[in-house]
Design a protein around this motif. Structure first.
Motif, PDB file in Angstrom:
ATOM      1  N   MET A 547      53.358  35.773  43.178  1.00  0.00           N
ATOM      2  CA  MET A 547      52.206  36.075  44.011  1.00  0.00           C
ATOM      3  C   MET A 547      51.912  37.570  43.978  1.00  0.00           C
ATOM      4  SD  MET A 547      52.773  33.529  47.285  1.00  0.00           S
ATOM      5  CE  MET A 547      51.110  33.692  47.867  1.00  0.00           C
ATOM      6  N   LEU A 548      52.973  38.373  43.910  1.00  0.00           N
ATOM      7  CA  LEU A 548      52.762  39.819  43.792  1.00  0.00           C
ATOM      8  C   LEU A 548      52.069  40.160  42.472  1.00  0.00           C
ATOM      9  CD1 LEU A 548      56.150  41.191  45.208  1.00  0.00           C
ATOM     10  CD2 LEU A 548      53.883  41.386  46.262  1.00  0.00           C
ATOM     11  N   THR A 549      52.445  39.432  41.414  1.00  0.00           N
ATOM     12  CA  THR A 549      51.791  39.651  40.115  1.00  0.00           C
ATOM     13  C   THR A 549      50.310  39.302  40.201  1.00  0.00           C
ATOM     14  OG1 THR A 549      53.859  39.144  38.960  1.00  0.00           O
ATOM     15  CG2 THR A 549      51.812  39.024  37.675  1.00  0.00           C
ATOM     16  N   ASN A 550      50.015  38.146  40.835  1.00  0.00           N
ATOM     17  CA  ASN A 550      48.605  37.743  40.994  1.00  0.00           C
ATOM     18  C   ASN A 550      47.837  38.761  41.833  1.00  0.00           C
ATOM     19  OD1 ASN A 550      48.778  35.450  39.452  1.00  0.00           O
ATOM     20  ND2 ASN A 550      49.123  34.063  41.178  1.00  0.00           N
ATOM     21  N   LEU A 551      48.523  39.307  42.863  1.00  0.00           N
ATOM     22  CA  LEU A 551      47.869  40.309  43.710  1.00  0.00           C
ATOM     23  C   LEU A 551      47.536  41.563  42.915  1.00  0.00           C
ATOM     24  CD1 LEU A 551      49.672  40.140  47.182  1.00  0.00           C
ATOM     25  CD2 LEU A 551      47.218  39.961  46.753  1.00  0.00           C
ATOM     26  N   GLN A 552      48.458  41.975  42.012  1.00  0.00           N
ATOM     27  CA  GLN A 552      48.196  43.154  41.192  1.00  0.00           C
ATOM     28  C   GLN A 552      46.983  42.926  40.285  1.00  0.00           C
ATOM     29  OE1 GLN A 552      50.487  46.359  40.709  1.00  0.00           O
ATOM     30  NE2 GLN A 552      50.131  45.671  42.802  1.00  0.00           N
ATOM     31  N   LEU A 553      46.912  41.729  39.668  1.00  0.00           N
ATOM     32  CA  LEU A 553      45.751  41.415  38.831  1.00  0.00           C
ATOM     33  C   LEU A 553      44.474  41.337  39.670  1.00  0.00           C
ATOM     34  CD1 LEU A 553      47.181  38.650  36.442  1.00  0.00           C
ATOM     35  CD2 LEU A 553      46.349  40.917  35.787  1.00  0.00           C
ATOM     36  N   LEU A 554      44.602  40.743  40.845  1.00  0.00           N
ATOM     37  CA  LEU A 554      43.438  40.589  41.721  1.00  0.00           C
ATOM     38  C   LEU A 554      42.914  41.946  42.161  1.00  0.00           C
ATOM     39  CD1 LEU A 554      41.612  38.523  43.142  1.00  0.00           C
ATOM     40  CD2 LEU A 554      43.202  38.560  45.084  1.00  0.00           C
ATOM     41  N   ALA A 555      43.856  42.865  42.473  1.00  0.00           N
ATOM     42  CA  ALA A 555      43.442  44.204  42.883  1.00  0.00           C
ATOM     43  C   ALA A 555      42.644  44.889  41.777  1.00  0.00           C
ATOM     44  CB  ALA A 555      44.661  45.035  43.252  1.00  0.00           C
ATOM     45  N   GLN A 556      43.019  44.632  40.528  1.00  0.00           N
ATOM     46  CA  GLN A 556      42.348  45.298  39.409  1.00  0.00           C
ATOM     47  C   GLN A 556      41.038  44.627  39.038  1.00  0.00           C
ATOM     48  OE1 GLN A 556      44.790  45.643  35.936  1.00  0.00           O
ATOM     49  NE2 GLN A 556      43.271  46.795  34.759  1.00  0.00           N
ATOM     50  N   PHE A 557      40.997  43.292  39.105  1.00  0.00           N
ATOM     51  CA  PHE A 557      39.853  42.570  38.540  1.00  0.00           C
ATOM     52  C   PHE A 557      38.981  41.842  39.574  1.00  0.00           C
ATOM     53  CE2 PHE A 557      42.882  42.689  34.966  1.00  0.00           C
ATOM     54  CZ  PHE A 557      42.066  43.261  33.991  1.00  0.00           C
TER      55      PHE A 557
END
Length: 705
Positions: A547-557
Motif C-alpha cells: 500500500m505504501l508503494t501504491n501511495l508513492q505512485l499515487l502521489a506522483q501520478f
C-alpha cells in the motif's frame, strides 16, 4: 296495399342506387359509405314490410325494433360522408374517431335489442328514450346540413358549387319534411304509417343524381380542366377565339404579380410580345406549336420575364376553334435548374472523391487500396504502418488531438515515399502502401526513412510522442496471392507493435509528466513533497508495504489526467465557473484511462479515479463515501490538501502550517476521514515522531493495516 307496394319499390330503388354508385369505383371511400347508407334504408324498409305482414303484435313490435337499427345508425354514416365532402376528414381520419361518431347509434341499438321489448312499449322511460333517439338523429342531420352549407361557401369551382347547391336543397327539404312527419303528423294522425324511408329517398336520390351527373364521390371528378390549369406550375394563359385573355392560373399571378381579373378581356399582345395573328397562323392545321424565339411576359413592374411558349388549340366536337392555351415556361427557372444540375454534378464528383479518399488525412482509403490489390499483377511489396497509442491520445487529450496525430503520422509516412506511390489509410490507425516491385533494399530504405522521420518529429515535440509500428512483405518469384502478401505484412507489423508498445506507453506517460511540469508551475516540487508526506503518514498509521508503494505512485501520478485539461482552466487565477469546474473534474477520469493503458500504473488506476472523493459522499466523479473510498485515496486527500494550502497559488498566498492544520481539522468527517485526520495532526504536532507507535483505536479496517 299501396303502402306495401311503395315500400317494395323504395327497397329496390335504394339497392339499385347503392350498388350502382359502388360499382363505378369500389375503392372510393365515399362510394362505400353511400352503399352502406342505402343498405341501412333497405334494411329498414324490409323489416317495416315484416311489421305489415305480422299478425302477432309482439312479433310486429320486435320487427319494428330491428327496423330501428337502420334508423339509429344511418345518421352516423351521413355525418362521416358530410365531413369528407366538406373536406373535414381530420375529424374522422382514424378508426377511434369514426367509432366516436357511431357510438350514440351503437348504444341505442343495444338498448333496442337487449332492453326494450313489447311489454315495455308504454313505459315512460321507453317513451322518453324514443324522444332521445329522435333528438340524436335530427342533431346529426342538422350538423350534416351545416357541413354542406360550409362546403357550398368554400367551393372553389363551379362544378362543386352546383353539386353542393343540389345536395343542400334536397337535404333541407328532406330535413324539414322529415321533422314535420316525425314530430307533428305521427302525433296528430292515429295509425300513421312510417314514411321516413320515402322522405329520405329524396336526399339519397339527390346524392346519387349528383354522382351520376357530375361524377360526385369519385376522385377523378375532382380533376377538371379548370383544376388542371390551376395546379400547373408553369404560367398558363387561356385565350378566346378572338385572342382575348379569358383566364390565367395561380402560377401566372405569382410570376407576374398581377391578379387575373386585371388582364381578363385584354388582348394577348398586351401582356406578351406576340400577335394573335401569328398565333393563329402557327396553330392552323396542327394541334400545338412551340415557339422557338425568345418571348417576354410583361410583369406588374413593367419588366420582361423571359419565357418559352407552347400553344395548343381548344376545339369543340365539331372541330371549331373555341380557344387557345398558352403555356409559358419561365426561363429563369430553366437557368436555376441548369445551375442545380451543375451543383449535382459537382456533388457527384465530391462523392466519387470521398468514396476513394479518407476525409481526415486526404489520403486514399481502404476501398482504393483494395482496388489496387485486385488490379495488381506481377511482383509486389506491401508496407503496413500502425500508429501506436492512438486510443491513449484520444482518451487523454480528446479526439481532436488524436486526429492531429493521425494527420501528422500520415505526413511522416508520406514523406518517406516518392510521388508514384499511393499511401492509403486502411483503418482507424492503420496505413498501407502497395509498391510495384520486390526490391528488398528499397523497401528497407523506405521503412528506415519512416523511422528517421518519427525520431526527428519526437525530438522536436517530446511532450506528445509519435510511435509507428511498421511491417512489410515482399513477394517471391512464385508469388500468386496478393491477399496473402497483405496478411504477411500485417502480421509483421503487429509483431513489431507487440515488441515495443509497452516501452512507448511508458515514454508517453513520462512525456505527459514533463508536459505537466512545463505547463503548470503548481506541480513544481508538488510530487516530491507529496511523496515524502504521504510516506510519513502511511508509515505512521502502519500501512503494508504494497500500500505504501501504491501511495508513492499515487502521489506522483494522481494528477496525470491534467494533461487533458486546457491551460486556460489550469492557469485561471480566479474562481472557476460551473462549466470550467466540471471540465477540471474530468482529470480524474482522464488519469484513470491513462493508468489503465500502462501496466506499471494499472494497479493505481482505480485510486487515480477516486482520489477526489469525499468522506461525506460529495466528491467526484462517483460520489462514494466513508470507508467505500480506498484507504490510499483518503490518505492522499489529507496530504494533498495540506500541501496545497501551505504553498502559494495564483489566486492566494500560502497559509501557515497551523492555519492549514486547523482547516483540515474543521473538515474532518465531511471532506476527510476523521480518524486519519487525527493521526495526521498528531504526527505533525508531535516533536519526537520516530518514537510514535500506531494507535490501535484507529478506525481503519484491520485488513488494510
Amino acid at each position: 296495399m299501396l303502402i306495401i307496394l311503395l315500400n317494395y319499390t323504395a327497397l329496390l330503388v335504394y339497392l339499385f342506387m347503392g350498388f350502382h354508385a359502388y360499382n363505378t369505383n369500389p375503392r372510393e371511400n365515399l362510394n362505400r359509405l353511400f352503399l352502406a347508407v342505402c343498405l341501412l334504408f333497405a334494411h329498414n324498409i324490409f323489416f317495416e314490410l315484416m311489421v305489415f305482414s305480422s299478425i302477432d303484435p309482439a312479433n310486429a313490435y320486435l320487427f319494428g325494433q330491428i327496423a330501428e337499427l337502420g334508423w339509429l345508425n344511418y345518421p352516423g354514416l351521413m355525418l362521416i360522408m358530410a365531413l369528407i365532402i366538406s373536406r373535414q376528414e381530420k375529424y374522422v381520419d382514424k378508426p377511434v374517431k369514426q367509432m366516436a361518431v357511431f357510438l350514440p347509434g351503437i348504444l341505442l341499438s343495444f338498448y333496442e335489442l337487449l332492453i326494450n321489448n313489447y311489454s315495455l312499449r308504454d313505459n315512460p322511460t321507453v317513451l322518453l328514450l324514443e324522444q332521445v333517439e329522435y333528438a340524436y338523429a335530427y342533431l346529426y342531420l342538422f350538423i350534416c346540413l351545416l357541413l354542406v352549407v360550409h362546403w357550398k361557401r368554400s367551393a372553389s369551382s363551379e362544378r362543386e358549387k352546383k353539386q353542393s347547391a343540389i345536395i343542400l336543397s334536397f337535404a333541407a327539404a328532406a330535413f324539414v319534411i322529415g321533422a314535420v312527419n316525425d314530430l307533428i303528423l305521427t302525433r296528430l294522425i292515429p295509425d300513421y304509417p312510417c314514411v321516413d324511408q320515402f322522405i329520405f329517398l329524396i336526399l339519397v336520390f339527390a346524392i346519387w343524381y349528383v354522382k351520376a351527373k357530375y361524377r360526385f364521390m369519385s376522385v377523378s371528378s375532382l380533376i377538371s380542366a379548370e383544376d388542371i390549369v390551376s395546379k400547373i406550375d408553369e404560367i398558363v394563359l387561356v385565350l378566346t377565339s378572338q385572342g382575348e385573355i379569358s383566364d390565367m392560373n395561380q402560377a401566372g399571378e405569382r410570376a407576374l404579380g398581377t391578379d387575373k381579373r386585371e388582364i381578363t378581356g385584354k388582348p394577348v399582345n398586351s401582356i406578351i410580345n406576340l400577335d394573335f395573328a401569328d398565333i393563329l397562323r402557327e396553330i392552323k392545321g396542327r394541334p400545338s406549336y412551340i415557339w422557338g424565339e425568345e418571348l417576354f411576359l410583361k410583369t406588374r413592374q413593367n419588366t420582361g420575364l423571359p419565357v418559352k411558349v407552347s400553344i395548343s388549340s381548344i376545339k369543340d366536337q365539331g372541330g371549331n376553334l373555341i380557344g387557345i392555351l398558352l403555356i409559358c415556361q419561365d426561363k429563369t427557372m430553366v437557368k436555376e435548374l441548369q445551375a442545380e444540375i451543375s451543383q449535382r454534378k459537382t456533388k457527384e464528383q465530391q462523392l466519387k472523391y470521398l468514396s476513394l479518399h479518407d476525409p481526415l488525412t486526404g489520403l486514399y482509403n481502404r476501398t482504393y487500396f483494395e482496388q489496387q490489390m485486385r488490379q495488381r499483377k506481377g511482383s509486389s511489396s506491401i508496407i503496413v504502418c500502425d500508429v501506436d497509442g492512438l486510443k491513449l491520445i484520444n482518451d487523454t487529450f480528446g479526439h481532436e488531438a488524436g486526429d492531429r496525430l493521425l494527420i501528422k503520422s500520415a505526413s511522416i509516412i508520406q514523406s518517406a515515399l516518392d510521388n508514384s506511390l499511393k499511401l492509403a489509410r486502411i483503418g482507424g490507425d492503420e496505413f498501407a502502401v502497395l509498391i510495384p516491385h520486390n526490391n528488398r533494399d528499397q523497401i528497407h530504405e523506405i521503412c528506415a526513412a519512416i523511422n528517421r522521420a518519427v525520431k526527428q518529429c519526437n525530438s522536436n515535440n517530446p511532450q506528445i510522442m509519435i510511435s509507428i509500428s511498421i511491417g512489410f512483405a515482399i513477394s517471391s518469384s512464385d508469388f500468386h496471392d496478393i491477399n496473402e502478401l497483405y496478411k504477411e505484412a500485417d502480421d509483421n507489423m503487429y509483431r513489431e507493435k507487440l515488441n515495443h508498445i509497452q516501452s512507448f506507453r511508458s515514454s508517453m506517460v513520462q512525456g505527459m509528466m514533463k508536459t505537466l511540469e512545463a505547463r503548470d508551475f503548481l506541480t513544481e516540487g508538488h510530487a516530491e513533497r507529496m511523496r515524502e508526506l504521504i510516506w510519513n503518514l502511511g508509515t505512521y498509521v502502519g500501512l503494508r508495504s504494497n500500500m505504501l508503494t501504491n501511495l508513492q505512485l499515487l502521489a506522483q501520478f494522481h494528477d496525470i489526467g491534467k494533461v487533458g485539461i486546457s491551460d486556460k482552466i489550469l492557469f485561471k487565477p480566479g474562481t472557476l465557473t460551473e462549466i470550467e469546474r466540471l471540465e477540471m473534474q474530468r482529470h480524474s477520469e482522464i488519469g484513470y484511462r491513462i493508468a489503465q493503458s500502462i501496466p506499471d500504473l494499472s494497479s493505481i488506476s482505480d485510486l487515480i479515479l477516486k482520489h477526489h472523493e469525499r468522506w461525506d459522499g460529495r466528491g467526484y466523479p462517483l460520489g462514494v463515501k466513508g470507508e467505500d473510498i480506498p484507504l490510499e485515496c483518503r490518505v492522499l486527500a489529507i496530504v494533498d490538501a495540506y500541501d496545497a494550502m501551505t504553498n502559494d497559488r495564483p489566486y492566494r498566498k500560502a497559509m501557515s502550517e497551523e492555519e492549514a492544520l486547523a482547516e483540515i481539522e474543521n473538515n474532518a468527517g465531511t471532506q476527510f476521514d476523521p480518524a486519519l485526520v487525527a493521526k495526521f495532526l498528531h504526527m505533525l504536532r508531535k516533536s519526537d515522531r520516530d518514537s510514535t507507535a500506531p494507535d490501535s483505536e484507529l478506525s481503519i479496517k484491520d485488513a488494510a493495516l
